[in-house]
Design an enzyme around this catalytic site. Structure first.
Site, PDB file in Angstrom:
ATOM      1  N   GLU A 156      47.177   5.373   5.767  1.00 42.70           N
ATOM      2  CA  GLU A 156      46.390   6.457   5.509  1.00 42.70           C
ATOM      3  C   GLU A 156      46.675   7.025   4.276  1.00 42.70           C
ATOM      4  O   GLU A 156      47.149   6.642   3.210  1.00 42.70           O
ATOM      5  CB  GLU A 156      47.103   7.397   6.469  1.00 42.70           C
ATOM      6  CG  GLU A 156      46.721   6.854   7.867  1.00 42.70           C
ATOM      7  CD  GLU A 156      47.334   7.699   9.207  1.00 42.70           C
ATOM      8  OE1 GLU A 156      48.149   8.851   8.772  1.00 42.70           O
ATOM      9  OE2 GLU A 156      46.858   7.717  10.432  1.00 42.70           O
ATOM     10  N   GLU A 167      42.393  -2.730  11.669  1.00 41.60           N
ATOM     11  CA  GLU A 167      41.453  -3.798  11.813  1.00 41.60           C
ATOM     12  C   GLU A 167      40.671  -4.175  10.492  1.00 41.60           C
ATOM     13  O   GLU A 167      40.261  -5.524  10.230  1.00 41.60           O
ATOM     14  CB  GLU A 167      40.376  -3.319  12.815  1.00 41.60           C
ATOM     15  CG  GLU A 167      40.985  -3.295  14.087  1.00 41.60           C
ATOM     16  CD  GLU A 167      41.454  -1.852  14.586  1.00 41.60           C
ATOM     17  OE1 GLU A 167      42.027  -1.117  13.544  1.00 41.60           O
ATOM     18  OE2 GLU A 167      41.246  -1.337  15.562  1.00 41.60           O
ATOM     19  N   CYS A 169      35.242   0.050  12.667  1.00 40.97           N
ATOM     20  CA  CYS A 169      35.969  -1.203  13.029  1.00 40.97           C
ATOM     21  C   CYS A 169      35.084  -2.069  13.986  1.00 40.97           C
ATOM     22  O   CYS A 169      34.962  -3.557  13.789  1.00 40.97           O
ATOM     23  CB  CYS A 169      37.137  -1.091  13.345  1.00 40.97           C
ATOM     24  SG  CYS A 169      38.226  -0.591  12.071  1.00 40.97           S
TER      25      CYS A 169
HETATM   26  N1  THU Z   1      43.562   3.455  13.580  1.00 42.76           N
HETATM   27  C1  THU Z   1      43.437   2.156  13.358  1.00 42.76           C
HETATM   28  O1  THU Z   1      44.042   1.843  12.313  1.00 42.76           O
HETATM   29  N2  THU Z   1      42.907   1.285  14.312  1.00 42.76           N
HETATM   30  C2  THU Z   1      42.467   1.627  15.454  1.00 42.76           C
HETATM   31  O2  THU Z   1      41.915   0.860  16.275  1.00 42.76           O
HETATM   32  C3  THU Z   1      42.451   3.150  15.716  1.00 42.76           C
HETATM   33  C4  THU Z   1      42.870   4.147  14.958  1.00 42.76           C
HETATM   34  C5  THU Z   1      44.016   4.395  12.690  1.00 42.76           C
HETATM   35  C6  THU Z   1      43.134   5.234  11.945  1.00 42.76           C
HETATM   36  C7  THU Z   1      44.351   6.359  11.688  1.00 42.76           C
HETATM   37  O3  THU Z   1      45.166   5.869  10.530  1.00 42.76           O
HETATM   38  C8  THU Z   1      45.127   6.274  12.856  1.00 42.76           C
HETATM   39  O4  THU Z   1      45.039   5.098  13.390  1.00 42.76           O
HETATM   40  C9  THU Z   1      44.713   7.637  13.759  1.00 42.76           C
HETATM   41  O5  THU Z   1      43.334   7.657  14.234  1.00 42.76           O
END
Ligand code: THU
Length: 160
Positions: A64, A75, A115
């Site tokens: 993030e 992903e 994704c």
């Molecule tokens: N996120 C992912 O990395 N993969 C997912 O399948 C769902 C969401 C992340 C994005 C963000 O950093 C956090 O999870 C909350 O949405």
């Protein structure tokens, strides 16, 4: 009356203990790598593991940013890495696991829309489905046999 197009999407619900050895290993790798996620804003740690056709497994997690839209999901992080470095190796499976920072239990997780479109891209590139394994809390995995189950009416130019 207008014509209607309906699709049925299906996911297999598999108790952890009934996964194949390769599926189980992939979920384990996704669980391991989520612990190193950089998710100080959402506090939602996500790990993803990709199995390539040569048997190698690669992993990544969500990263993030203080400017929220700059962040990247687990992903897309792992798929960008493997497809950039091994452009000719077909990805067979991707496993995803998640946990909230302050909870011990694993969380339900499925890939976001971006994704899903990314997974679709590599299905189209290799002309084959990519199995998606999603940890569903503590005890189960949801298995999609390909992105069509998560992204009906998807945009692509080739017929899979
Ligand atoms: N996120 C992912 O990395 N993969 C997912 O399948 C769902 C969401 C992340 C994005 C963000 O950093 C956090 O999870 C909350 O949405």
């Amino acid at each position: 009356m207008n014509r209607k197009i309906e699709v049925t999407a299906s996911l297999e619900v598999i108790p952890l203990g009934l996964l194949t050895e390769s599926e189980s290993k992939l979920i384990h790798k996704a669980k391991e790598i989520l612990e190193s996620a950089h998710a100080p804003y959402s506090k939602f740690l996500v790990g993803a593991a990709v199995l390539l056709e040569n048997g190698e497994i690669f992993v990544a997690n969500n990263q993030e940013n203080v400017s929220f839209p700059v962040g990247i999901c687990a992903e897309r992080a792992v798929l960008s890495y493997v497809m950039g470095n091994f452009p000719n190796l077909k990805p067979l499976k991707i496993a995803i696991a998640a946990r909230r920072l302050n909870e011990k239990a694993y969380a339900y997780v499925t890939p976001c829309g971006m994704c899903r479109q990314t997974i679709n891209e590599y299905e189209v590139k290799f002309g084959d489905k990519i199995e998606i394994l999603m940890l569903n809390g503590q005890e189960e995995v949801l298995k999609a046999d390909g992105i069509e189950q998560l992204l009906p009416f998807r945009f692509h130019n080739l017929h899979l």
